[in-house]
Enzyme design. Structure first.
Site, short mmCIF file in Angstrom:
data_model
loop_
_atom_site.label_atom_id
_atom_site.label_comp_id
_atom_site.label_asym_id
_atom_site.label_seq_id
_atom_site.Cartn_x
_atom_site.Cartn_y
_atom_site.Cartn_z
N CYS A 56 -7.83 69.07 -30.61
CA CYS A 56 -8.20 68.57 -31.94
C CYS A 56 -7.72 67.14 -32.11
CB CYS A 56 -7.56 69.44 -33.01
SG CYS A 56 -8.12 71.16 -33.00
N GLU A 58 -5.80 65.87 -34.34
CA GLU A 58 -4.38 65.78 -34.65
C GLU A 58 -3.53 65.80 -33.38
OE1 GLU A 58 -6.15 68.31 -38.08
OE2 GLU A 58 -6.56 67.95 -35.95
N ARG A 84 -17.97 64.68 -43.98
CA ARG A 84 -17.44 65.99 -44.38
C ARG A 84 -16.15 65.89 -45.16
NH1 ARG A 84 -16.56 69.42 -39.58
NH2 ARG A 84 -16.57 67.50 -38.35
N CYS A 90 -6.21 73.13 -38.19
CA CYS A 90 -6.38 74.52 -37.75
C CYS A 90 -5.00 75.14 -37.52
CB CYS A 90 -7.23 74.57 -36.49
SG CYS A 90 -6.40 73.99 -34.99
N TRP A 129 9.32 76.66 -32.74
CA TRP A 129 9.57 76.72 -31.30
C TRP A 129 10.92 76.12 -30.93
CZ3 TRP A 129 9.74 72.69 -27.60
CH2 TRP A 129 9.69 73.12 -26.27
#
Length: 137
Positions: A56, A58, A84, A90, A129
């Site tokens: 993506c 990002e 858009r 995501c 993480w």
């Protein structure tokens, strides 16, 4: 959970929209991202679509920022091609952004309802993480 609203960086949205309009030409690049670094610089990138699951915008931006010596981001936004507008990250991007920049602000929403929230508000009760890694001393 209380979501705190932050200042909307309209210059950042404009930068991402410009890249989406001028660089997202065809099916391989359909999203643009822009981020403001801690020092005020703006870094931009586009996604690299591939049927096998390309990154993506990002995620490409994280690498582009590092290549320019920028390792601390303050705010990020993604904008889709074909006008858009702002598109939220995501799930995979939310997790990666949280892991890299736990205090990152993210611009989300549509039209006059655009707002800036913390990445932790987009991924509540999340697995971080870095909190589970063994660090050699």
């Amino acid at each position: 959970m209380t979501t705190q609203i932050h200042h909307v960086d309209h210059e950042l949205i404009k930068a991402a929209a410009h890249v989406a309009h001028t660089r997202c030409l065809g099916d391989n690049h359909t999203m643009a991202a822009a981020a403001r670094a801690q020092d005020g610089r703006i870094v931009t990138a586009v996604n690299a679509y591939h049927f096998t699951g390309g990154p993506c915008a990002e995620l490409v931006l994280i690498g582009a920022a590092a290549a320019q010596g920028t390792y601390e981001l303050d705010t990020i936004v993604a904008v889709g091609d074909r006008d858009r507008g702002v598109v939220p990250p995501c799930g995979r991007c939310r997790q990666v952004l949280l892991d890299y920049f736990p205090a990152l602000k993210v611009i989300v929403g549509e039209g006059d309802r655009v707002r800036t929230v913390l990445i932790t508000d987009l991924l509540p009760e999340s697995y971080v993480w870095a909190d589970h890694q063994l660090y050699a001393e």
